[in-house]
Design a protein around this motif. Sequence first.
Motif, PDB file in Angstrom:
ATOM      1  N   GLY A 152       0.819  -1.200   0.000  1.00  0.00           N
ATOM      2  CA  GLY A 152       0.000   0.000   0.000  1.00  0.00           C
ATOM      3  C   GLY A 152       0.855   1.252   0.000  1.00  0.00           C
ATOM      4  N   ASN A 153       0.253   2.332  -0.417  1.00  0.00           N
ATOM      5  CA  ASN A 153       0.889   3.648  -0.389  1.00  0.00           C
ATOM      6  C   ASN A 153       2.113   3.718  -1.295  1.00  0.00           C
ATOM      7  OD1 ASN A 153      -0.131   5.938   0.722  1.00  0.00           O
ATOM      8  ND2 ASN A 153       1.299   5.988   2.427  1.00  0.00           N
ATOM      9  N   ASN A 154       2.046   3.019  -2.432  1.00  0.00           N
ATOM     10  CA  ASN A 154       3.158   3.068  -3.387  1.00  0.00           C
ATOM     11  C   ASN A 154       2.703   3.676  -4.716  1.00  0.00           C
ATOM     12  OD1 ASN A 154       1.591   0.968  -4.304  1.00  0.00           O
ATOM     13  ND2 ASN A 154       3.271  -0.478  -4.540  1.00  0.00           N
ATOM     14  N   SER A 155       1.561   4.334  -4.714  1.00  0.00           N
ATOM     15  CA  SER A 155       1.028   5.060  -5.875  1.00  0.00           C
ATOM     16  C   SER A 155       0.748   4.184  -7.085  1.00  0.00           C
ATOM     17  CB  SER A 155       1.980   6.197  -6.279  1.00  0.00           C
ATOM     18  OG  SER A 155       2.134   7.106  -5.229  1.00  0.00           O
ATOM     19  N   GLU A 156       0.580   2.881  -6.884  1.00  0.00           N
ATOM     20  CA  GLU A 156       0.190   2.042  -8.015  1.00  0.00           C
ATOM     21  C   GLU A 156      -0.685   0.896  -7.557  1.00  0.00           C
ATOM     22  OE1 GLU A 156       3.343  -0.356  -9.862  1.00  0.00           O
ATOM     23  OE2 GLU A 156       4.699   0.618  -8.482  1.00  0.00           O
ATOM     24  N   GLY A 157      -1.499   0.402  -8.478  1.00  0.00           N
ATOM     25  CA  GLY A 157      -2.327  -0.764  -8.193  1.00  0.00           C
ATOM     26  C   GLY A 157      -3.306  -0.554  -7.065  1.00  0.00           C
ATOM     27  N   VAL A 158      -3.379  -1.570  -6.193  1.00  0.00           N
ATOM     28  CA  VAL A 158      -4.337  -1.578  -5.095  1.00  0.00           C
ATOM     29  C   VAL A 158      -3.590  -1.607  -3.761  1.00  0.00           C
ATOM     30  CG1 VAL A 158      -6.102  -2.736  -6.489  1.00  0.00           C
ATOM     31  CG2 VAL A 158      -4.503  -4.105  -5.132  1.00  0.00           C
ATOM     32  N   ALA A 159      -4.339  -1.586  -2.694  1.00  0.00           N
ATOM     33  CA  ALA A 159      -3.776  -1.714  -1.346  1.00  0.00           C
ATOM     34  C   ALA A 159      -4.319  -2.990  -0.733  1.00  0.00           C
ATOM     35  CB  ALA A 159      -4.160  -0.517  -0.485  1.00  0.00           C
ATOM     36  N   GLY A 160      -3.440  -3.813  -0.183  1.00  0.00           N
ATOM     37  CA  GLY A 160      -3.879  -5.016   0.505  1.00  0.00           C
ATOM     38  C   GLY A 160      -4.264  -4.699   1.936  1.00  0.00           C
ATOM     39  N   LEU A 161      -5.018  -5.590   2.542  1.00  0.00           N
ATOM     40  CA  LEU A 161      -5.418  -5.386   3.923  1.00  0.00           C
ATOM     41  C   LEU A 161      -4.208  -5.452   4.849  1.00  0.00           C
ATOM     42  CD1 LEU A 161      -7.731  -4.836   5.812  1.00  0.00           C
ATOM     43  CD2 LEU A 161      -8.111  -7.274   5.992  1.00  0.00           C
ATOM     44  N   CYS A 162      -3.303  -6.387   4.609  1.00  0.00           N
ATOM     45  CA  CYS A 162      -2.089  -6.534   5.422  1.00  0.00           C
ATOM     46  C   CYS A 162      -0.904  -6.095   4.558  1.00  0.00           C
ATOM     47  CB  CYS A 162      -1.950  -7.985   5.877  1.00  0.00           C
ATOM     48  SG  CYS A 162      -0.691  -8.215   7.118  1.00  0.00           S
ATOM     49  N   GLN A 163      -0.750  -4.785   4.390  1.00  0.00           N
ATOM     50  CA  GLN A 163       0.150  -4.197   3.398  1.00  0.00           C
ATOM     51  C   GLN A 163       1.627  -4.511   3.601  1.00  0.00           C
ATOM     52  OE1 GLN A 163      -0.707  -0.003   3.415  1.00  0.00           O
ATOM     53  NE2 GLN A 163      -2.884  -0.369   3.197  1.00  0.00           N
ATOM     54  N   LEU A 164       2.045  -4.796   4.804  1.00  0.00           N
ATOM     55  CA  LEU A 164       3.462  -5.054   5.060  1.00  0.00           C
ATOM     56  C   LEU A 164       3.774  -6.542   5.215  1.00  0.00           C
ATOM     57  CD1 LEU A 164       4.223  -2.107   7.502  1.00  0.00           C
ATOM     58  CD2 LEU A 164       4.553  -2.219   5.032  1.00  0.00           C
ATOM     59  N   CYS A 165       2.774  -7.408   5.088  1.00  0.00           N
ATOM     60  CA  CYS A 165       2.985  -8.852   5.249  1.00  0.00           C
ATOM     61  C   CYS A 165       3.657  -9.457   4.027  1.00  0.00           C
ATOM     62  CB  CYS A 165       1.654  -9.559   5.497  1.00  0.00           C
ATOM     63  SG  CYS A 165       0.938  -9.151   7.096  1.00  0.00           S
ATOM     64  N   SER A 166       4.244 -10.624   4.228  1.00  0.00           N
ATOM     65  CA  SER A 166       4.835 -11.392   3.128  1.00  0.00           C
ATOM     66  C   SER A 166       3.798 -12.341   2.558  1.00  0.00           C
ATOM     67  CB  SER A 166       6.035 -12.198   3.649  1.00  0.00           C
ATOM     68  OG  SER A 166       7.033 -11.326   4.118  1.00  0.00           O
ATOM     69  N   VAL A 167       4.047 -12.833   1.344  1.00  0.00           N
ATOM     70  CA  VAL A 167       3.127 -13.736   0.666  1.00  0.00           C
ATOM     71  C   VAL A 167       3.880 -14.981   0.209  1.00  0.00           C
ATOM     72  CG1 VAL A 167       1.596 -14.006  -1.324  1.00  0.00           C
ATOM     73  CG2 VAL A 167       1.683 -11.838  -0.141  1.00  0.00           C
ATOM     74  N   ALA A 168       3.316 -16.158   0.489  1.00  0.00           N
ATOM     75  CA  ALA A 168       3.849 -17.429   0.001  1.00  0.00           C
ATOM     76  C   ALA A 168       2.865 -17.965  -1.032  1.00  0.00           C
ATOM     77  CB  ALA A 168       4.034 -18.417   1.147  1.00  0.00           C
ATOM     78  N   PRO A 169       3.106 -17.707  -2.325  1.00  0.00           N
ATOM     79  CA  PRO A 169       2.160 -18.155  -3.356  1.00  0.00           C
ATOM     80  C   PRO A 169       2.335 -19.646  -3.667  1.00  0.00           C
ATOM     81  CG  PRO A 169       3.959 -16.955  -4.365  1.00  0.00           C
ATOM     82  CD  PRO A 169       4.199 -16.912  -2.887  1.00  0.00           C
ATOM     83  N   ASN A 170       1.229 -20.343  -3.751  1.00  0.00           N
ATOM     84  CA  ASN A 170       1.220 -21.772  -4.051  1.00  0.00           C
ATOM     85  C   ASN A 170       0.210 -22.039  -5.156  1.00  0.00           C
ATOM     86  OD1 ASN A 170       2.788 -23.264  -1.698  1.00  0.00           O
ATOM     87  ND2 ASN A 170       1.702 -21.509  -0.834  1.00  0.00           N
ATOM     88  N   ARG A 171       0.704 -22.485  -6.310  1.00  0.00           N
ATOM     89  CA  ARG A 171      -0.202 -22.838  -7.406  1.00  0.00           C
ATOM     90  C   ARG A 171      -0.575 -24.302  -7.232  1.00  0.00           C
ATOM     91  NH1 ARG A 171       1.066 -24.513 -13.176  1.00  0.00           N
ATOM     92  NH2 ARG A 171      -0.988 -24.448 -14.162  1.00  0.00           N
ATOM     93  N   LEU A 172      -1.848 -24.564  -6.955  1.00  0.00           N
ATOM     94  CA  LEU A 172      -2.306 -25.948  -6.864  1.00  0.00           C
ATOM     95  C   LEU A 172      -3.572 -26.196  -7.671  1.00  0.00           C
ATOM     96  CD1 LEU A 172      -4.883 -25.894  -4.815  1.00  0.00           C
ATOM     97  CD2 LEU A 172      -3.161 -26.150  -3.082  1.00  0.00           C
ATOM     98  N   LEU A 173      -4.042 -25.173  -8.354  1.00  0.00           N
ATOM     99  CA  LEU A 173      -5.202 -25.337  -9.227  1.00  0.00           C
ATOM    100  C   LEU A 173      -4.747 -25.215 -10.671  1.00  0.00           C
ATOM    101  CD1 LEU A 173      -7.757 -23.057  -7.350  1.00  0.00           C
ATOM    102  CD2 LEU A 173      -7.543 -25.539  -7.213  1.00  0.00           C
ATOM    103  N   GLY A 174      -5.057 -26.223 -11.453  1.00  0.00           N
ATOM    104  CA  GLY A 174      -4.723 -26.215 -12.871  1.00  0.00           C
ATOM    105  C   GLY A 174      -5.942 -26.549 -13.699  1.00  0.00           C
ATOM    106  N   SER A 175      -5.792 -26.497 -14.998  1.00  0.00           N
ATOM    107  CA  SER A 175      -6.933 -26.754 -15.888  1.00  0.00           C
ATOM    108  C   SER A 175      -7.415 -28.199 -15.802  1.00  0.00           C
ATOM    109  CB  SER A 175      -6.558 -26.404 -17.326  1.00  0.00           C
ATOM    110  OG  SER A 175      -5.455 -27.206 -17.741  1.00  0.00           O
ATOM    111  N   GLY A 176      -6.544 -29.112 -15.366  1.00  0.00           N
ATOM    112  CA  GLY A 176      -6.938 -30.519 -15.268  1.00  0.00           C
ATOM    113  C   GLY A 176      -7.467 -30.919 -13.913  1.00  0.00           C
ATOM    114  N   GLY A 177      -7.735 -29.968 -13.045  1.00  0.00           N
ATOM    115  CA  GLY A 177      -8.218 -30.286 -11.704  1.00  0.00           C
ATOM    116  C   GLY A 177      -7.054 -30.492 -10.748  1.00  0.00           C
ATOM    117  N   THR A 178      -7.371 -30.778  -9.507  1.00  0.00           N
ATOM    118  CA  THR A 178      -6.366 -30.952  -8.471  1.00  0.00           C
ATOM    119  C   THR A 178      -6.754 -32.125  -7.589  1.00  0.00           C
ATOM    120  OG1 THR A 178      -5.873 -28.599  -8.457  1.00  0.00           O
ATOM    121  CG2 THR A 178      -5.256 -29.812  -6.504  1.00  0.00           C
TER     122      THR A 178
END
Length: 191
Positions: A152-178
């Motif tokens: 947040g507060n970087n003059s671009e995009g959107v602001a997240g609710l927890c702006q200073l938190c880290s994110v661990a992205p996990n892709r587990l959904l694909g076109s063939g199901g999971t």
Amino acid sequence: MLDNAYLLRRTDGTRHIINIANEIYEQNTNDVVFSEVDFIKEMKPTSIPNDVFYNRQWHLNNTGSWMGYNNGTAGADVDAQNAWNISRGSRSTIIAIFDDGMELNHPDLNMKVVNPHDLIDGDNNPTPPCSSTSDGPYGHGISCAGVAAAEGNNSEGVAGLCQLCSVAPNRLLGSGGTSDYTVGNGFRTAC
């Protein structure tokens, strides 16, 4: 002003104001209904991010109007501005996102990515392949990550609710199901 209400001002700093208020009540039990300290509160300005699409994030601050339409319910939101006056999160707090992936170089999220996983392809790049879905080439996972923790507060995009938190992205959904195994393995990997 209330009838029979008095405001007393302390002129010396030798006695604590709470003790003074208690003494007034205890010494005048027949005449004093209650005695309390009138604290002076420092009022902080509300933290409003300068992100270009913040005004479209009605879930954070619902004014009842969105993009010129007056069909919303003012106040039906998570009171994000009040929460941000207390805390905007911490990099040591990691939010794991389990979805169809996340673009690792997204400007609102790239500086906060930790421990990325692609459980469909078995690598550490959870960026989903381009698709022609209505969510665009990066789908639902990037939206979820943005709602949770976009910078947040970087003059671009959107602001997240927890702006200073880290994110661990996990892709587990694909076109063939999971499979259940993939989901279980994803949670084990993230924790």
